[in-house]
Write an enzyme that holds these catalytic residues in place. Structure first.
Site, PDB file in Angstrom:
ATOM      1  N   GLU A   1       0.702  -1.249   0.228  1.00 28.19           N
ATOM      2  CA  GLU A   1      -0.105  -0.006   0.258  1.00 28.19           C
ATOM      3  C   GLU A   1       1.356   1.382   0.206  1.00 28.19           C
ATOM      4  O   GLU A   1       2.009   1.265   0.488  1.00 28.19           O
ATOM      5  CB  GLU A   1      -0.600  -0.065   1.317  1.00 28.19           C
ATOM      6  CG  GLU A   1      -2.256   0.779   0.869  1.00 28.19           C
ATOM      7  CD  GLU A   1      -2.596   0.994   1.897  1.00 28.19           C
ATOM      8  OE1 GLU A   1      -3.804   1.652   2.417  1.00 28.19           O
ATOM      9  OE2 GLU A   1      -3.063  -0.168   2.772  1.00 28.19           O
ATOM     10  N   ARG A   2       0.535   2.351  -0.890  1.00 25.30           N
ATOM     11  CA  ARG A   2       1.054   3.544  -1.339  1.00 25.30           C
ATOM     12  C   ARG A   2       3.030   3.154  -0.706  1.00 25.30           C
ATOM     13  O   ARG A   2       3.905   3.931  -1.197  1.00 25.30           O
ATOM     14  CB  ARG A   2       1.120   4.194  -0.035  1.00 25.30           C
ATOM     15  CG  ARG A   2       0.018   4.449   0.549  1.00 25.30           C
ATOM     16  CD  ARG A   2      -0.812   4.833  -0.358  1.00 25.30           C
ATOM     17  NE  ARG A   2      -2.267   5.178  -0.296  1.00 25.30           N
ATOM     18  CZ  ARG A   2      -3.646   5.863  -1.131  1.00 25.30           C
ATOM     19  NH1 ARG A   2      -2.914   5.965  -2.669  1.00 25.30           N
ATOM     20  NH2 ARG A   2      -5.288   5.926  -0.489  1.00 25.30           N
TER      21      ARG A   2
ATOM     22  N   ASN B   1      -3.028  -1.730   8.674  1.00 30.34           N
ATOM     23  CA  ASN B   1      -3.948  -2.442   7.978  1.00 30.34           C
ATOM     24  C   ASN B   1      -3.796  -3.621   7.381  1.00 30.34           C
ATOM     25  O   ASN B   1      -4.070  -4.582   7.069  1.00 30.34           O
ATOM     26  CB  ASN B   1      -4.348  -1.694   6.083  1.00 30.34           C
ATOM     27  CG  ASN B   1      -4.755  -0.088   6.140  1.00 30.34           C
ATOM     28  OD1 ASN B   1      -5.924   0.183   7.708  1.00 30.34           O
ATOM     29  ND2 ASN B   1      -4.886   0.222   5.492  1.00 30.34           N
TER      30      ASN B   1
ATOM     31  N   LYS C   1      -3.185  -0.515  14.182  1.00 28.42           N
ATOM     32  CA  LYS C   1      -4.187   0.752  14.046  1.00 28.42           C
ATOM     33  C   LYS C   1      -5.548   0.084  14.163  1.00 28.42           C
ATOM     34  O   LYS C   1      -6.244  -1.271  13.905  1.00 28.42           O
ATOM     35  CB  LYS C   1      -3.514   1.230  12.095  1.00 28.42           C
ATOM     36  CG  LYS C   1      -4.757   1.368  11.867  1.00 28.42           C
ATOM     37  CD  LYS C   1      -4.460   1.963  10.585  1.00 28.42           C
ATOM     38  CE  LYS C   1      -6.014   2.770   9.813  1.00 28.42           C
ATOM     39  NZ  LYS C   1      -5.781   2.823   8.383  1.00 28.42           N
TER      40      LYS C   1
ATOM     41  N   GLU D   1     -10.538   4.406  10.136  1.00 30.41           N
ATOM     42  CA  GLU D   1     -10.043   3.909   8.718  1.00 30.41           C
ATOM     43  C   GLU D   1     -11.143   2.778   8.395  1.00 30.41           C
ATOM     44  O   GLU D   1     -10.989   2.240   7.547  1.00 30.41           O
ATOM     45  CB  GLU D   1      -8.771   3.980   8.102  1.00 30.41           C
ATOM     46  CG  GLU D   1      -8.919   5.282   8.131  1.00 30.41           C
ATOM     47  CD  GLU D   1      -7.999   5.783   6.773  1.00 30.41           C
ATOM     48  OE1 GLU D   1      -7.873   6.898   6.240  1.00 30.41           O
ATOM     49  OE2 GLU D   1      -6.553   4.654   7.028  1.00 30.41           O
TER      50      GLU D   1
ATOM     51  N   ARG E   1      -1.225   3.653  17.119  1.00 25.88           N
ATOM     52  CA  ARG E   1      -0.761   4.906  15.649  1.00 25.88           C
ATOM     53  C   ARG E   1      -2.660   5.387  17.098  1.00 25.88           C
ATOM     54  O   ARG E   1      -3.237   5.148  17.615  1.00 25.88           O
ATOM     55  CB  ARG E   1      -1.554   3.867  15.039  1.00 25.88           C
ATOM     56  CG  ARG E   1      -0.337   3.422  14.613  1.00 25.88           C
ATOM     57  CD  ARG E   1      -0.131   3.018  13.155  1.00 25.88           C
ATOM     58  NE  ARG E   1      -0.375   4.073  12.094  1.00 25.88           N
ATOM     59  CZ  ARG E   1      -0.396   4.794  10.696  1.00 25.88           C
ATOM     60  NH1 ARG E   1      -2.293   4.362  11.120  1.00 25.88           N
ATOM     61  NH2 ARG E   1      -0.606   5.759   9.877  1.00 25.88           N
TER      62      ARG E   1
ATOM     63  N   ARG F   1     -11.288  17.242  11.461  1.00 25.16           N
ATOM     64  CA  ARG F   1      -9.899  15.957  11.497  1.00 25.16           C
ATOM     65  C   ARG F   1      -8.891  16.337  12.742  1.00 25.16           C
ATOM     66  O   ARG F   1      -8.267  14.996  13.239  1.00 25.16           O
ATOM     67  CB  ARG F   1      -9.811  15.424   9.749  1.00 25.16           C
ATOM     68  CG  ARG F   1      -8.713  14.373  10.152  1.00 25.16           C
ATOM     69  CD  ARG F   1      -8.911  14.035   8.788  1.00 25.16           C
ATOM     70  NE  ARG F   1      -7.513  13.190   8.686  1.00 25.16           N
ATOM     71  CZ  ARG F   1      -7.498  12.597   7.298  1.00 25.16           C
ATOM     72  NH1 ARG F   1      -7.999  12.814   6.259  1.00 25.16           N
ATOM     73  NH2 ARG F   1      -6.610  11.164   7.037  1.00 25.16           N
TER      74      ARG F   1
ATOM     75  N   ASP G   1      -2.333  13.947   7.681  1.00 25.56           N
ATOM     76  CA  ASP G   1      -2.088  13.099   6.890  1.00 25.56           C
ATOM     77  C   ASP G   1      -0.745  13.097   5.849  1.00 25.56           C
ATOM     78  O   ASP G   1      -0.978  13.040   5.091  1.00 25.56           O
ATOM     79  CB  ASP G   1      -2.641  12.099   6.052  1.00 25.56           C
ATOM     80  CG  ASP G   1      -2.891  10.867   6.209  1.00 25.56           C
ATOM     81  OD1 ASP G   1      -1.485  10.196   6.108  1.00 25.56           O
ATOM     82  OD2 ASP G   1      -3.582  10.277   5.363  1.00 25.56           O
TER      83      ASP G   1
ATOM     84  N   GLU H   1       5.481   9.904  13.812  1.00 24.77           N
ATOM     85  CA  GLU H   1       6.073   8.652  12.330  1.00 24.77           C
ATOM     86  C   GLU H   1       6.183   9.325  11.250  1.00 24.77           C
ATOM     87  O   GLU H   1       5.192  10.235  11.093  1.00 24.77           O
ATOM     88  CB  GLU H   1       4.414   7.829  12.389  1.00 24.77           C
ATOM     89  CG  GLU H   1       4.441   6.955  10.735  1.00 24.77           C
ATOM     90  CD  GLU H   1       2.871   6.550  11.194  1.00 24.77           C
ATOM     91  OE1 GLU H   1       2.671   5.796  10.040  1.00 24.77           O
ATOM     92  OE2 GLU H   1       2.359   5.833  11.802  1.00 24.77           O
TER      93      GLU H   1
ATOM     94  N   GLU I   1       3.038   9.830  -0.323  1.00 25.16           N
ATOM     95  CA  GLU I   1       2.386   9.389  -0.835  1.00 25.16           C
ATOM     96  C   GLU I   1       1.555  10.219  -1.273  1.00 25.16           C
ATOM     97  O   GLU I   1       1.119  10.761  -2.294  1.00 25.16           O
ATOM     98  CB  GLU I   1       0.702   8.915   0.436  1.00 25.16           C
ATOM     99  CG  GLU I   1       0.208   8.462  -0.046  1.00 25.16           C
ATOM    100  CD  GLU I   1      -1.204   8.213   1.014  1.00 25.16           C
ATOM    101  OE1 GLU I   1      -1.880   8.539   1.005  1.00 25.16           O
ATOM    102  OE2 GLU I   1      -0.578   7.839   2.013  1.00 25.16           O
TER     103      GLU I   1
ATOM    104  N   TRP J   1     -12.960  12.929   3.678  1.00 23.75           N
ATOM    105  CA  TRP J   1     -12.118  12.694   2.549  1.00 23.75           C
ATOM    106  C   TRP J   1     -11.721  13.670   1.066  1.00 23.75           C
ATOM    107  O   TRP J   1     -11.365  13.263   0.462  1.00 23.75           O
ATOM    108  CB  TRP J   1     -12.640  11.160   2.203  1.00 23.75           C
ATOM    109  CG  TRP J   1     -12.827  10.395   2.775  1.00 23.75           C
ATOM    110  CD1 TRP J   1     -11.686  10.329   4.297  1.00 23.75           C
ATOM    111  CD2 TRP J   1     -12.709   9.009   3.091  1.00 23.75           C
ATOM    112  NE1 TRP J   1     -11.897   9.389   5.194  1.00 23.75           N
ATOM    113  CE2 TRP J   1     -12.386   8.249   4.577  1.00 23.75           C
ATOM    114  CE3 TRP J   1     -13.252   7.725   2.395  1.00 23.75           C
ATOM    115  CZ2 TRP J   1     -13.037   7.029   5.329  1.00 23.75           C
ATOM    116  CZ3 TRP J   1     -13.381   6.762   2.569  1.00 23.75           C
ATOM    117  CH2 TRP J   1     -13.003   6.318   3.856  1.00 23.75           C
TER     118      TRP J   1
END
Length: 676
Positions: free
Chosen positions: A139-140, A181, A258, A262, A306, A317, A346, A368, A374, A511
């Site tokens: 991912e990414r 994830n 996590k 999400e 996290r 947010r 983010d 982090e 990304e 989002w």
């Protein structure tokens, strides 16, 4: 016949020449024909010290070296000295000797003299987070498939060892092998056996392995009816699982979690809180750790929990991590660290520091960072992130009341492409993370200088102009993407390219770019002042007093904290609209200049790497125009103002860009032939 023989020899020589494909990273060293004179002192048996000695024997060109293990400290500090023509590397840990050995090799590569020195890490845990999935996707990632997990088959341990060597050479001492994830199957017997193989391959490089876990694993693979962290059966399941892990991997590092973010499961699914979930796992790790024998210097296991949490019901947010974690300050076990992204949203090209770094006083926190780009051009754009991370460290040092971290995490950009990172220039951020995690006061310019000399050449005609490119690159990316505090206005899903208009049906409001830029006829930006979301009140008074006032807020964060009229006067006398246009233009000019500088570097770079990077720099310049035109033409609909006379005409039409769609997923590098 003689000529034919010579021709064949020449052709054979060409065919045997190893192509410069970037695979060697910054470790481009020639092996010694005769091993260097290297001895050890005070070392009984150590695979890590053997690695250090072998590296020096193969590549060190200087005087005799003695690696001396002495002292009782548990950190990885080392010293280098000279005793009658013999170089002494001394440390109380095996890893410290390894880092001292790599320091000698770095000095040799960069042409620096070996001087007496004492060096110690500012953070004891320097860890990469890999967002690798069990099926091999990353991912990414933007640099191919996982080097750890294969859909069919097992990891290539020679590649894993090369990865470990690269990490150790810059002081990285731990790695999380899988995506935050996480899939429950990561803790089944087959995946744990593969984790053991990888851990065994990395151990000689001083690297401990961690795993990301899915909080619902006891239900999915354990057959339990619940994953409630206070349920006795759940506690027993985790205790048994951790004992199983430590029996296989005695130096296992712990878990990254996590949870309730999400859509991921977590303790709040059962009416519990983050501390309940983290503490249960921390106790289980301790249970497993104590079930096997360790040396006194083996680090105890930790849970990295996290703080990347946000709810669609929240008003801002940027405030939600603070709101969820501050009431729990002091309630976590001592082997729990809250892992907090450097900014409150983010990994944006520029964010203020997350307020949790100033606010949590009784609970350890760790930053982090995102090495994989990304939101900063992925593996295409050159964006040297050390300057971003230095900004973070400087602000934390100036305003935090106590040192808030003894660990630093970086989301890795490593994949199975030959060059590891998708392009040669993006390798610099892997290198920079290691160097800055070890020493958070190191100057980004020094990192750039080292990396260029080690990766390409020590020729000043190359190093000096390319150092300038790297040092300017992050600010250039901010300028042509999201200047003056704009954030989160990229394309949905894959996040490559601009889409300030992105508004898919059914998506959560937080989002969508409109949630963040809030462009209207009155102005632009998110009001986080005391008359808006009041996010500014989460900061220490010194920062609050700056951020809350539009005339005192740093202009590079202006639109992060304020909704500003289009006619607002900036410090240089321009209106906001004029400043926005000129800043985008400046970013475009910088990106175009990077491509011109690289064109001049051809005499100093091998053909393969030169041509590959030329494509990236040229694409970066095109993307800068894409970003500039998309954003200015879109925001112009609200400002109703013309471009300043000294701004060039757009290359694109807004309606064409709004129709454009890049058909890629979250794991794939953007294909150039499908870009505008």
């Amino acid at each position: 016949m003689k000529k034919l023989y010579l021709t064949l020899l020449l052709l054979l020589g060409v065919s045997l020449t190893k192509a410069e494909d970037g695979h060697s990273l910054w470790l481009r060293m020639s092996k010694n024909e005769v091993p260097a004179n290297v001895k050890t002192l005070g070392v009984k048996k150590s695979v890590v010290v053997n690695t250090a000695a072998n590296e020096l024997k193969q590549y060190w060109k200087g005087e005799q070296v003695i690696l001396s293990l002495a002292g009782n400290s548990t950190d990885d500090a080392y010293s280098i000295g000279n005793d009658n023509g013999v170089i002494m590397v001394t440390s109380s840990t095996e890893n410290g000797l390894l880092y001292g050995a790599y320091t000698l090799l770095r000095l040799q590569q960069t042409g620096e003299k070996v001087k007496a020195m004492n060096d110690s890490p500012t953070s004891n845990l320097r860890i990469l987070n890999h967002w690798d999935n069990p099926n091999g996707t990353v991912e990414r990632g933007f640099s191919g498939k996982s080097i750890f997990w294969k859909e069919d088959g097992m990891a290539d341990l020679e590649i894993v060892k090369e990865y470990g060597r690269a990490c150790a050479s810059v002081g990285i001492n731990a790695t999380v092998l899988n995506n935050v994830n996480a899939k429950p199957l990561m803790l089944d017997a087959k995946k744990l056996a593969e984790t053991k193989r990888i851990a065994d391959a990395l151990r000689p490089y001083g690297i401990r392995v961690f795993l990301s876990i899915n909080f619902a694993t006891p239900k999915v693979i354990g057959g339990l009816e619940t994953a409630d962290p206070l349920d006795k059966k759940v506690v027993a399941w985790w205790n048994k699982k951790c004992a199983e892990i430590y029996k296989m991997i005695p130096d296992f590092g712990g878990f990254l979690v996590k949870a309730n973010s999400e859509g991921e499961p977590g303790p709040m699914d059962y009416g519990r809180n983050h501390a309940d979930g983290a503490n249960m796992l921390a106790d289980a790790l301790n249970f497993g750790f104590k079930a096997v024998k360790h040396s006194a210097k083996t680090p105890k296991p930790i849970v990295m929990w996290r703080a990347f949490v946000y709810s669609p019901k929240g008003t801002d947010r940027a405030s939600q991590a603070y709101d969820e974690f501050m009431p729990l300050d002091g309630q976590f076990r001592e082997n729990v660290i809250i892992q907090v992204k450097n900014g409150p949203i983010d990994f944006q090209p520029r964010e203020p520091v997350s307020p949790l770094f100033f606010s949590l006083q009784k609970t350890p926190v760790m930053p982090e960072f995102q090495i994989t780009q990304e939101y900063t051009g992925q593996s295409v754009h050159t964006c040297f992130l050390a300057s971003m991370w230095k900004e973070f460290f400087d602000v934390v040092k100036d305003h935090a009341r106590v040192k808030k971290y003894d660990a630093v995490a970086g989301v890795a950009n490593v994949g199975d492409m030959k060059d590891w990172c998708g392009s040669d220039m993006t390798q610099v951020n892997w290198y920079a993370f290691g160097r800055m995690a070890w020493n958070d006061a190191i100057a980004p310019q020094q990192i750039a200088d080292e990396w260029l000399k080690m990766t390409y050449t020590t020729d000043k005609a190359f190093v000096e102009p390319m150092t300038d490119v790297l040092m300017e690159s992050r600010e250039a990316v901010v300028r042509y993407m999201m200047p003056l505090g704009l954030h989160h206005i990229f394309a949905g899903g894959h996040h490559y390219g601009p889409e300030p208009w992105c508004d898919p049906k059914g998506w959560r409001e937080d989002w969508k770019p409109k949630y963040y830029h809030k462009a209207d006829k009155a102005g632009l930006g998110f009001d986080r002042t005391m008359t808006g979301s009041q996010n500014v009140r989460q900061y220490p008074d010194a920062l609050y007093n700056k951020y809350n006032k539009v005339d005192e807020c740093p202009e590079q964060l202006l639109l992060w904290f304020h909704h500003v009229p289009w006619t607002h006067k900036m410090h240089n006398g321009e209106t906001l609209w004029e400043a926005l246009c000129h800043t985008y233009d400046q970013g475009v000019r910088q990106a175009e200049a990077f491509a011109r500088v690289w064109n001049q570097m051809k005499p100093y770079v091998d053909a393969e790497r030169y041509e590959a990077q030329k494509l990236n720099f040229d694409r970066q310049a095109k993307d800068a125009w894409w970003w500039r035109d998309a954003c200015l033409l879109y925001f112009q609909q609200f400002s109703g103002m013309k471009l300043p006379l000294d701004c060039p005409a757009p290359k694109y039409k807004l309606e064409d860009l709004q129709k454009y769609n890049l058909p890629i997923d979250n794991y794939t590098r953007a294909p150039f032939d499908k870009l505008p």
